[in-house]
Motif scaffolding. Structure first.
Motif, mmCIF file in Angstrom:
data_model
loop_
_atom_site.group_PDB
_atom_site.id
_atom_site.type_symbol
_atom_site.label_atom_id
_atom_site.label_comp_id
_atom_site.label_asym_id
_atom_site.label_seq_id
_atom_site.Cartn_x
_atom_site.Cartn_y
_atom_site.Cartn_z
ATOM 1 N N TYR A 396 0.835 -1.204 0.000
ATOM 2 C CA TYR A 396 0.000 0.000 0.000
ATOM 3 C C TYR A 396 0.867 1.250 0.000
ATOM 4 N N ALA A 397 1.959 1.216 0.746
ATOM 5 C CA ALA A 397 2.865 2.371 0.798
ATOM 6 C C ALA A 397 3.466 2.649 -0.575
ATOM 7 N N VAL A 398 3.874 1.583 -1.279
ATOM 8 C CA VAL A 398 4.438 1.763 -2.626
ATOM 9 C C VAL A 398 3.402 2.377 -3.557
ATOM 10 N N THR A 399 2.161 1.855 -3.496
ATOM 11 C CA THR A 399 1.097 2.370 -4.358
ATOM 12 C C THR A 399 0.748 3.811 -4.005
ATOM 13 N N ALA A 400 0.736 4.123 -2.700
ATOM 14 C CA ALA A 400 0.403 5.485 -2.278
ATOM 15 C C ALA A 400 1.452 6.484 -2.750
ATOM 16 N N VAL A 401 2.720 6.104 -2.648
ATOM 17 C CA VAL A 401 3.794 6.992 -3.093
ATOM 18 C C VAL A 401 3.850 7.055 -4.618
ATOM 19 N N SER A 402 3.584 5.913 -5.269
ATOM 20 C CA SER A 402 3.599 5.808 -6.739
ATOM 21 C C SER A 402 4.853 6.436 -7.345
ATOM 22 N N PRO A 403 6.009 5.896 -7.032
ATOM 23 C CA PRO A 403 7.238 6.463 -7.609
ATOM 24 C C PRO A 403 7.206 6.405 -9.135
ATOM 25 N N THR A 404 7.745 7.420 -9.759
ATOM 26 C CA THR A 404 7.722 7.500 -11.219
ATOM 27 C C THR A 404 8.971 6.853 -11.806
ATOM 28 N N LEU A 405 8.751 5.934 -12.723
ATOM 29 C CA LEU A 405 9.847 5.287 -13.428
ATOM 30 C C LEU A 405 9.837 5.746 -14.873
ATOM 31 N N GLN A 406 10.995 5.751 -15.485
ATOM 32 C CA GLN A 406 11.101 6.185 -16.869
ATOM 33 C C GLN A 406 11.400 5.003 -17.769
ATOM 34 N N ALA A 407 10.743 5.003 -18.916
ATOM 35 C CA ALA A 407 10.979 3.971 -19.923
ATOM 36 C C ALA A 407 11.520 4.648 -21.172
ATOM 37 N N GLN A 408 12.738 4.324 -21.509
ATOM 38 C CA GLN A 408 13.360 4.876 -22.708
ATOM 39 C C GLN A 408 13.075 3.940 -23.858
#
Length: 484
Positions: A396-408
């Protein structure tokens, strides 16, 4: 008697039971978090891949462009000024097949008839270059322009290469991409990676209708809306819908029925890309081989091939989750099982007098062993419950924070600059070389919860096995020696 004794012992040894349960809980929580994050990585990658070529497609079939030096795709424009030299507004459209060589429409049927293919549909990728302006006292001719590779919004804008003979010219070059889609099979093709945000999509009866769906970005640029009319090579198309790409760039600026696209390009019965859906994901590899064998000279690219071109933090994090995260979970879980077993065995050793006395009173070794195993399984279930709670909290913590990842999105290779081995949805969309931002979530499935429960029971049984083995070796004399 079993449950009465079990309840009394667990209550009496709460601290020791909590230590064993906590070790198992940490291992199980880590498994849940890693599994849920890996699932989130998979969703993020699917979203990126879907944005490149469409939902539901397992592979595409294309054919490389003609060798360099061929003038088949060189746009040629010719304008003649008025005899009186006054000039006048003139325009000319050139519609070119974009990105790939064309395939016969019958190839779609051949591919669809392959074993393991659930459905196949063709599409035609086009580039339209429109030159308009006033030309005076002479003639403007463009004959050595680009080959139609890389035109379009988001790509490099062409510099018209031409000449004006005996006069002057003031002209503009406008280019945009058009994609012919099979309206009878809306579940396949690049339009499935966009959502209709205004108006509607095509109907199955509009196989040869003069209607179009415009990409939202292009519609905004050209001030188009539902009901507007766009003209392509002198043919008017009514805009029936506006589509917004889920992520990345749209496959094309305009979508029209396949037959209309073939008419515009003078490519009757031709397609540039065949979208294929397999009956089973496990058969994708064999289907690819069969298509390559049956339709030689084509490039068959699967989602796995495309996934290999995606780099950036999304790819790195996914690799870490699948590699380091997986093995870290296994090591921590194995250590938790081992520690739980050793602690249980140690606890049994401290209860030598108790178990020896019970054997002296008539308890058999099997009964003592069952009692120890029962206590260990309960400890495992308690640890499982704690682990599930901790794991859900972490996810839940990961989903709440929702870190942004980049796809090149890698832009190298591929036939005719199509990128990804010709796998950018047929139209050769300009997303290659761009970076997409994807929010990471950590969904927890019922399968993961079931796995956690299974691990809890397994941990309890492992600990019980250690303790049961130690208890089975006790003798009544052990209790007497401990008393002495």
């Amino acid at each position: 008697m079993f449950f009465t004794y079990l309840r009394r012992e667990l209550r009496r040894r709460r601290k020791a039971a909590l230590v064993v349960a906590s070790g198992l809980a940490l291992g199980i929580a880590l498994v849940i978090v890693v599994s849920s994050v890996s699932a989130g990585m998979g969703r993020a990658q699917d979203k990126v891949l879907q944005s490149l070529y469409g939902l539901g497609t397992d592979m595409t079939v294309t054919k490389a462009v003609a060798p360099a030096g061929s003038d088949a795709q060189r746009p040629r424009f010719r304008f003649d000024a008025q005899d009186d030299g006054s000039g006048g507004e003139q325009s000319s459209d050139r519609v070119m097949v974009r990105g790939f060589q064309t395939l016969a429409g019958s190839t779609v049927g051949r591919v669809g008839a392959q074993s393991g293919v659930a459905d196949a549909v063709g599409g035609l990728s086009l580039q339209v270059v429109k030159v308009s302006g006033a030309f005076t006292r002479g003639r403007f001719e463009q004959g050595e322009g680009g080959g139609g590779q890389g035109f379009g919004r988001g790509g490099a804008q062409p510099s018209p290469q031409g000449r004006v003979e005996g006069g002057g010219a003031d002209f503009d070059v406008n280019n945009y991409s058009v994609y012919g889609t099979d309206v009878t099979k809306p579940a396949l093709g690049p339009l499935t990676s966009s959502k209709i945000t205004s108006g509607r999509s095509f109907t199955r009866s509009e196989t040869d209708a003069r209607v179009a769906v415009a990409d939202a970005a292009y519609a905004k640029e050209k001030k188009l809306k539902t009901g507007s009319t766009v003209t392509v090579k002198g043919t008017g198309f009514k805009v029936v819908g506006i589509a917004t790409a889920d992520s990345g760039d749209a496959a094309a600026d305009l979508y029209v029925p396949l037959k209309q696209a073939q008419t515009l390009a003078g490519a009757k019965g031709k397609v540039t890309t065949i979208y294929v859906k397999a009956t089973d994901s496990q058969r994708i590899g064999s289907v690819k081989s069969e298509i390559q064998k049956d339709v030689p000279g084509t490039t068959v690219t699967t989602s796995a091939d495309l996934a290999g071109t995606v780099s950036g933090s999304l790819s790195t994090a996914s690799s870490l989750a699948a590699g380091v995260g997986k093995w870290l979970s296994i090591v921590v879980l194995a250590a938790a099982f081992l520690v739980a077993g050793l602690l249980t065995s140690s606890a049994v050793s401290r209860r030598v007098r108790e178990f020896g006395t019970l054997k002296a009173l008539g308890w058999k070794s099997g009964r003592v062993t069952r009692q120890v195993v029962g206590e260990a399984v309960v400890n495992g279930l308690v640890g499982g419950a704690l682990g599930i709670a901790l794991g859900l909290a972490g996810a839940y913590a990961v989903t709440a924070v929702s870190p942004t990842l980049q796809a090149q999105l890698g832009g190298g290779g591929g036939a005719g600059g199509g990128g990804f081995g010709g796998f950018r949805g047929g139209p050769g969309r300009e997303a290659a070389g761009k970076t997409l931002d994807v929010a990471l979530t950590a969904p927890v499935s019922l399968t993961t919860i079931a796995l956690a429960v299974g691990l809890a029971v397994t941990g309890g049984l492992v600990a019980g096995a250690f303790g049961g083995w130690r208890a089975s070796r006790l003798r009544p004399a052990d209790a007497l020696r401990r008393v002495e």
